[in-house]
Design a protein around this motif. Sequence first.
Motif, short mmCIF file in Angstrom:
data_model
loop_
_atom_site.label_atom_id
_atom_site.label_comp_id
_atom_site.label_asym_id
_atom_site.label_seq_id
_atom_site.Cartn_x
_atom_site.Cartn_y
_atom_site.Cartn_z
N ILE A 170 0.86 -1.19 0.00
CA ILE A 170 0.00 0.00 0.00
C ILE A 170 0.90 1.23 0.00
CG2 ILE A 170 -1.81 1.25 1.25
CD1 ILE A 170 -2.64 -1.46 2.44
N GLU A 171 0.70 2.08 -0.99
CA GLU A 171 1.61 3.19 -1.20
C GLU A 171 0.95 4.52 -0.86
OE1 GLU A 171 2.13 2.21 -5.22
OE2 GLU A 171 3.53 0.57 -4.82
N PRO A 172 1.63 5.40 -0.11
CA PRO A 172 1.06 6.70 0.27
C PRO A 172 0.90 7.62 -0.94
CG PRO A 172 3.36 6.53 0.93
CD PRO A 172 2.98 5.18 0.40
N PRO A 173 0.10 8.68 -0.77
CA PRO A 173 -0.51 9.16 0.48
C PRO A 173 -1.64 8.25 0.95
CG PRO A 173 -1.31 10.47 -1.35
CD PRO A 173 -0.24 9.58 -1.92
N PHE A 174 -1.71 7.99 2.26
CA PHE A 174 -2.65 7.00 2.78
C PHE A 174 -4.10 7.46 2.72
CE2 PHE A 174 1.30 5.77 5.24
CZ PHE A 174 1.59 4.68 4.42
N GLU A 175 -4.33 8.78 2.54
CA GLU A 175 -5.71 9.25 2.34
C GLU A 175 -6.26 8.73 1.02
OE1 GLU A 175 -3.10 11.08 2.94
OE2 GLU A 175 -3.49 12.60 4.49
N THR A 176 -5.42 8.68 0.01
CA THR A 176 -5.81 8.21 -1.32
C THR A 176 -4.69 7.30 -1.86
OG1 THR A 176 -4.83 10.20 -2.31
CG2 THR A 176 -7.21 10.22 -1.86
#
Length: 279
Positions: A170-176
Motif C-alpha cells: 500500500i503506497e502513500p498518500p494514505f488518504e488516497t
Amino acid sequence: MVMKLPLPAQCSVALVALVVAQRQNGRNRDFFNGIAAEWTARVTAYVAAGGDPAQVPTWPQIMARRTSFETLYDSPAGGSVQAPILRGLRSREMQLCPGCGEDGTPNTLDHYLPKSRYPHFSITPANLFPLCDICQGHKGTETVDAAGDRRALHPYFDEFLIDQAVALTIEPPFETPTFTLAPHGNLDPEERALVTRHMGLLKIEERYGHFFRTEHLRMLRLVDLVRKKNGSVPESISMFKLHAELRAVNGWSHIFWAAVAADADLLNWLENEDLPDYL
C-alpha cells in the motif's frame, strides 16, 4: 489468489475401473474395455505430475471418440458412479473462489486441463474444482504460455499455497493510496514465476482495484470507531487480519489486512494522524 484445496475423496485412478465396469452391458463396452489400461495409466500420470500440462500429453487417438468421455460429464445418468462425485464437487459450501480468492460462491466447475483437449480427464476428480465465472472466462482452454510453462496454479497440487502466495504493498498518500500486488517474497524463483503467470492469466491485480478501494474505506471507518472508543489501533488491525486469515490465507481480505499489519508507517498514520473527512 488460489486457495489450497484437499484432493477429492474419490480416487481419480480407481474411478476409471468403476466407470468401465458400468459400461459392460452398454454399446460402448468394447471401446472402454479397449482403452481401460491406457486410460488408467494416463490418469495415474496426471496425478503424479500434479496436472502439469508440460508433463501430461494429450491423447490424439481418442479424439474421434471425444463425446464418449464428455457425455460422462455433461449428461451423467442418475445411477452412474460419477454423478454423486460431480454433485459433491459442485456443492455451494465454498465462500471464496479458489482461483482468485475473491469473496463469493463460485458457480462453475472448472477442468484444470480442458476437456476439449483432454476429454479423458472430463470426470477425473483431481482435474475438477469450483471456479468463479470471471476466472473461468479469463482462464480459457490454453494450458501453457509461449515458453511452454504452465499458466495456472493448481489448488490440489501446489503445496506452497498453504502459505500466503501474494503480497500487497500500500503506497502513500494514505488518504488516497495506490497499491501493487506481487508474488510473496517467501516464494522461490520458480514458484514466483508461476504465481506471476497465474495472476496475469486471471487479471487478478486489475480486478483487485475495486475491492482495494472499498476495503480501504471500510478500514478507515473501523479505525475511526476504534479511536473514538479509545481502543488500540494496532491490536484491532491484528484481530481483523486474524479473522480474515481464518477464512483463507490467500483470500483478498487477508492479503489486504496482512499488508496493513506489516506496514509501520501506515499503522502510525492510522493511529495518530487525522483521518479523512470523507468517512
